[in-house]
Motif scaffolding. Sequence first.
Motif, PDB file in Angstrom:
ATOM      1  N   VAL A 182      30.192  44.618  36.912  1.00 22.53           N
ATOM      2  CA  VAL A 182      31.425  44.139  36.290  1.00 22.53           C
ATOM      3  C   VAL A 182      31.389  42.629  36.317  1.00 22.53           C
ATOM      4  O   VAL A 182      31.141  42.026  37.347  1.00 22.53           O
ATOM      5  N   SER A 183      31.643  42.002  35.188  1.00 21.38           N
ATOM      6  CA  SER A 183      31.662  40.545  35.163  1.00 21.38           C
ATOM      7  C   SER A 183      32.905  40.043  35.875  1.00 21.38           C
ATOM      8  O   SER A 183      33.912  40.732  35.977  1.00 21.38           O
ATOM      9  N   MET A 184      32.847  38.834  36.351  1.00 22.00           N
ATOM     10  CA  MET A 184      33.979  38.267  37.078  1.00 22.00           C
ATOM     11  C   MET A 184      35.193  38.136  36.166  1.00 22.00           C
ATOM     12  O   MET A 184      36.317  38.177  36.622  1.00 22.00           O
ATOM     13  N   ALA A 185      34.978  37.974  34.864  1.00 19.44           N
ATOM     14  CA  ALA A 185      36.092  37.835  33.925  1.00 19.44           C
ATOM     15  C   ALA A 185      36.910  39.114  33.833  1.00 19.44           C
ATOM     16  O   ALA A 185      38.113  39.070  33.585  1.00 19.44           O
ATOM     17  N   THR A 186      36.284  40.267  34.047  1.00 21.14           N
ATOM     18  CA  THR A 186      37.005  41.530  33.931  1.00 21.14           C
ATOM     19  C   THR A 186      37.260  42.180  35.276  1.00 21.14           C
ATOM     20  O   THR A 186      37.793  43.272  35.339  1.00 21.14           O
ATOM     21  N   ALA A 187      36.862  41.509  36.356  1.00 21.60           N
ATOM     22  CA  ALA A 187      37.061  42.080  37.684  1.00 21.60           C
ATOM     23  C   ALA A 187      38.543  42.147  38.007  1.00 21.60           C
ATOM     24  O   ALA A 187      39.319  41.283  37.614  1.00 21.60           O
ATOM     25  N   THR A 188      38.924  43.189  38.703  1.00 21.77           N
ATOM     26  CA  THR A 188      40.317  43.330  39.099  1.00 21.77           C
ATOM     27  C   THR A 188      40.583  42.469  40.320  1.00 21.77           C
ATOM     28  O   THR A 188      39.680  42.174  41.087  1.00 21.77           O
ATOM     29  N   PRO A 189      41.820  42.072  40.511  1.00 19.26           N
ATOM     30  CA  PRO A 189      42.141  41.254  41.676  1.00 19.26           C
ATOM     31  C   PRO A 189      41.934  42.041  42.966  1.00 19.26           C
ATOM     32  O   PRO A 189      41.941  43.268  42.948  1.00 19.26           O
ATOM     33  N   PRO A 190      41.751  41.342  44.080  1.00 16.79           N
ATOM     34  CA  PRO A 190      41.535  42.037  45.349  1.00 16.79           C
ATOM     35  C   PRO A 190      42.698  42.953  45.699  1.00 16.79           C
ATOM     36  O   PRO A 190      43.851  42.634  45.448  1.00 16.79           O
ATOM     37  N   VAL A 191      42.357  44.075  46.267  1.00 14.04           N
ATOM     38  CA  VAL A 191      43.362  45.039  46.698  1.00 14.04           C
ATOM     39  C   VAL A 191      43.085  45.322  48.164  1.00 14.04           C
ATOM     40  O   VAL A 191      42.011  45.803  48.500  1.00 14.04           O
ATOM     41  N   GLU A 192      44.029  44.998  49.014  1.00 12.14           N
ATOM     42  CA  GLU A 192      43.797  45.183  50.441  1.00 12.14           C
ATOM     43  C   GLU A 192      43.798  46.651  50.826  1.00 12.14           C
ATOM     44  O   GLU A 192      42.936  47.100  51.549  1.00 12.14           O
ATOM     45  N   ASP A 193      44.778  47.389  50.383  1.00 11.32           N
ATOM     46  CA  ASP A 193      44.843  48.805  50.708  1.00 11.32           C
ATOM     47  C   ASP A 193      44.273  49.569  49.518  1.00 11.32           C
ATOM     48  O   ASP A 193      44.797  49.483  48.420  1.00 11.32           O
ATOM     49  N   GLN A 194      43.202  50.276  49.744  1.00  9.96           N
ATOM     50  CA  GLN A 194      42.502  50.971  48.661  1.00  9.96           C
ATOM     51  C   GLN A 194      42.511  52.477  48.923  1.00  9.96           C
ATOM     52  O   GLN A 194      41.479  53.064  49.226  1.00  9.96           O
ATOM     53  N   PRO A 195      43.671  53.103  48.777  1.00  7.95           N
ATOM     54  CA  PRO A 195      43.761  54.521  49.143  1.00  7.95           C
ATOM     55  C   PRO A 195      42.850  55.434  48.336  1.00  7.95           C
ATOM     56  O   PRO A 195      42.311  56.401  48.878  1.00  7.95           O
ATOM     57  N   HIS A 196      42.646  55.127  47.068  1.00  8.13           N
ATOM     58  CA  HIS A 196      41.807  56.003  46.240  1.00  8.13           C
ATOM     59  C   HIS A 196      40.333  55.861  46.597  1.00  8.13           C
ATOM     60  O   HIS A 196      39.609  56.866  46.673  1.00  8.13           O
TER      61      HIS A 196
END
Length: 85
Positions: free
Chosen positions: A21-35
């Motif tokens: 995934v390119s950095m341009a389309t990367a999602t922001p950091p998510v601390e709690d990743q239940p899935h």
Amino acid sequence: MKSICKALAVIVMMGIFAAPVSMATATPPVEDQPHMKAALEHLRAAKAELEQAAADKGGHRVAALKATNDAIHHTEEGIKFANHH
């Protein structure tokens, strides 16, 4: 068998996370990743089931175990990536 099929379906879906995934389309950091964490638990359970399965099933059990190990690795890496970006 049903749990193995369900786990293998998860593994196939996890292949999506293996794509770069390119950095341009990367999602922001998510601390709690239940899935991601739940997927990791399911993958580890699938690995345990595959390791206990009798016989090789024409090489398919070994291939499924390799795919499961790959999916575990990519899921762990995805969690680490999200936690550091």
